[in-house]
Scaffold this active site. Structure first.
Site, PDB file in Angstrom:
ATOM      1  N   LEU A   1      36.359  33.212  41.138  1.00  0.00           N
ATOM      2  CA  LEU A   1      35.083  33.314  40.491  1.00  0.00           C
ATOM      3  C   LEU A   1      33.938  33.935  41.188  1.00  0.00           C
ATOM      4  O   LEU A   1      32.719  33.643  40.856  1.00  0.00           O
ATOM      5  CB  LEU A   1      35.001  31.629  40.328  1.00  0.00           C
ATOM      6  CG  LEU A   1      36.022  30.781  39.453  1.00  0.00           C
ATOM      7  CD1 LEU A   1      35.546  29.541  39.419  1.00  0.00           C
ATOM      8  CD2 LEU A   1      36.073  31.618  38.092  1.00  0.00           C
ATOM      9  N   GLY A   2      34.408  34.731  42.131  1.00  0.00           N
ATOM     10  CA  GLY A   2      33.144  35.417  42.888  1.00  0.00           C
ATOM     11  C   GLY A   2      32.475  34.509  43.879  1.00  0.00           C
ATOM     12  O   GLY A   2      31.276  34.745  44.093  1.00  0.00           O
ATOM     13  N   SER A   3      33.148  33.700  44.359  1.00  0.00           N
ATOM     14  CA  SER A   3      32.483  32.580  45.183  1.00  0.00           C
ATOM     15  C   SER A   3      31.755  33.055  46.499  1.00  0.00           C
ATOM     16  O   SER A   3      30.807  32.932  46.913  1.00  0.00           O
ATOM     17  CB  SER A   3      33.439  31.192  45.586  1.00  0.00           C
ATOM     18  OG  SER A   3      34.679  31.817  46.033  1.00  0.00           O
TER      19      SER A   3
ATOM     20  N   ASP B   1      30.084  40.926  41.127  1.00  0.00           N
ATOM     21  CA  ASP B   1      29.729  39.539  41.492  1.00  0.00           C
ATOM     22  C   ASP B   1      28.299  39.292  42.027  1.00  0.00           C
ATOM     23  O   ASP B   1      27.901  38.263  41.494  1.00  0.00           O
ATOM     24  CB  ASP B   1      30.849  39.145  42.405  1.00  0.00           C
ATOM     25  CG  ASP B   1      32.235  39.082  42.031  1.00  0.00           C
ATOM     26  OD1 ASP B   1      32.367  39.387  40.807  1.00  0.00           O
ATOM     27  OD2 ASP B   1      32.991  39.102  42.907  1.00  0.00           O
TER      28      ASP B   1
END
Length: 341
Positions: free
Chosen positions: A111-113, A158
């Protein structure tokens, strides 16, 4: 006694629907890349409390890790909270602070954390130092910190998703990035939320390693990889059209096609466990789906028939997957201050 002043920031995590991989150099410099993504109500957070003197206390609440330094110059990149240190170095702050970070999703979740956390850190430091940044400035700084200062493999999508928020069609042409916000009809957004499932597969991965192998194959001119990236670009345009016209079923089919193309980029993007769960989901009523990150583990996004969503969810949870409720988040990076007793 005066309550201490805290500075805070949050940035939303993203779902990448199509185009991931075309934002990784050198593909965008040679062919131009494009990504379709949307942010969701899962976030990365940063909190900062100024201190007297030059001392810094860094804390990752997710990993229960703490590092203390009597001066920013003492912060060396040693694999311990390096993302935080790199952002602090880029701002060259005049004083010390206590700094806490945490995220609603772990690194490697898809999730592109990691990039979202960097954007949140940029937000909290710019708020503290009263140095407002535009969305483009915050995203480019985050990209530079990760890809150049730290040398981490990856693309540009992201950072821009986290900084801008919402549904975006993002174009990459060399060093130039253009974010095109999409005006999605409210009924289409509600239908997508109603019919989409976000499932955590219970295993994370180091996305940089997958991206390094993918980039190496592209540089070597391996036809399956080059053709897959070209196909992903074409499918991104098709998916944008389906989204804007409200053709939700077509978007599900395109998610499936995008996943099939993505798997051709690198063998580690999928595995037997993921393939089995995806086949089960399709059998139970999912039209299509894909991993929203580099692959190899983490979350899987599915678009289902409305009358089969519950069956898909039940079948996946029986196999150990965890369904994570979500809604779309229209806002990007936010920063504020608060006095806390």
């Amino acid at each position: 006694m005066t309550a201490p002043l805290y500075f805070r920031a949050r940035a939303p995590l993203r779902l990448s629907f199509c185009g991931g991989g075309t934002d990784v150099s050198p593909y965008p410099e040679e062919h131009g890349g494009m990504v379709l993504s949307a942010t969701i109500d899962q976030y990365a957070y940063a909190s900062l409390r100024p201190r007297r003197g030059a001392r810094w206390n860094l804390a990752s609440l997710d990993y229960d890790m703490v590092a203390k330094y009597d001066h920013p110059r003492r912060m060396k990149f040693d694999g311990n909270l390096d993302l935080i240190k790199a952002v602090i170095h880029s701002f060259a702050p005049p004083g010390g602070a206590d700094l806490w970070v945490h995220s609603d999703a772990p690194p490697g979740s898809g999730l592109g954390s990691s990039s979202t956390l960097v954007v949140a850190l940029i937000g909290v430091l710019s708020e503290w130092q009263r140095k407002p940044l535009s969305g483009y400035e915050a995203a480019e700084l985050a990209y530079r910190i990760e890809r150049i200062d730290l040398g981490l493999a990856g693309g540009r999508q992201d950072q821009y998703a986290a900084a801008f928020g919402g549904f975006n069609f993002i174009e990459f042409q060399g060093a130039t990035t253009v974010v095109n916000p999409l005006r999605i009809r409210p009924d289409v957004l509600r239908e997508l939320e109603y019919r989409m499932l976000l499932c955590y597969m219970g295993q994370t991965r180091q996305s940089a390693h997958i991206i390094e192998r993918q980039t190496s194959a592209y540089r070597e001119g391996k036809a399956p990889v080059v053709d897959a990236l070209h196909r992903l670009k074409a499918e991104t345009l098709e998916m944008k059209k389906a989204l804007l016209t409200g053709d939700v079923d077509a978007m599900g089919e395109l998610l499936h096609q995008a996943w099939e193309a993505k798997k051709r980029l690198e063998a580690g993007i999928s595995n037997a466990h993921v393939d089995q769960l995806y086949a089960l989901a399709r059998k139970e009523g999912a039209i299509g789906g894909k991993m929203p990150g580099a692959g190899g583990g983490g979350y899987f996004l599915l678009l289902t028939r409305f009358d089969r969503k519950h069956r898909v969810a039940a079948a996946l949870e029986k196999r150990g997957a965890q369904v994570v409720p979500f809604q779309f988040e229209p806002q990007g990076l936010l920063a504020w201050s608060a006095k806390v007793p």
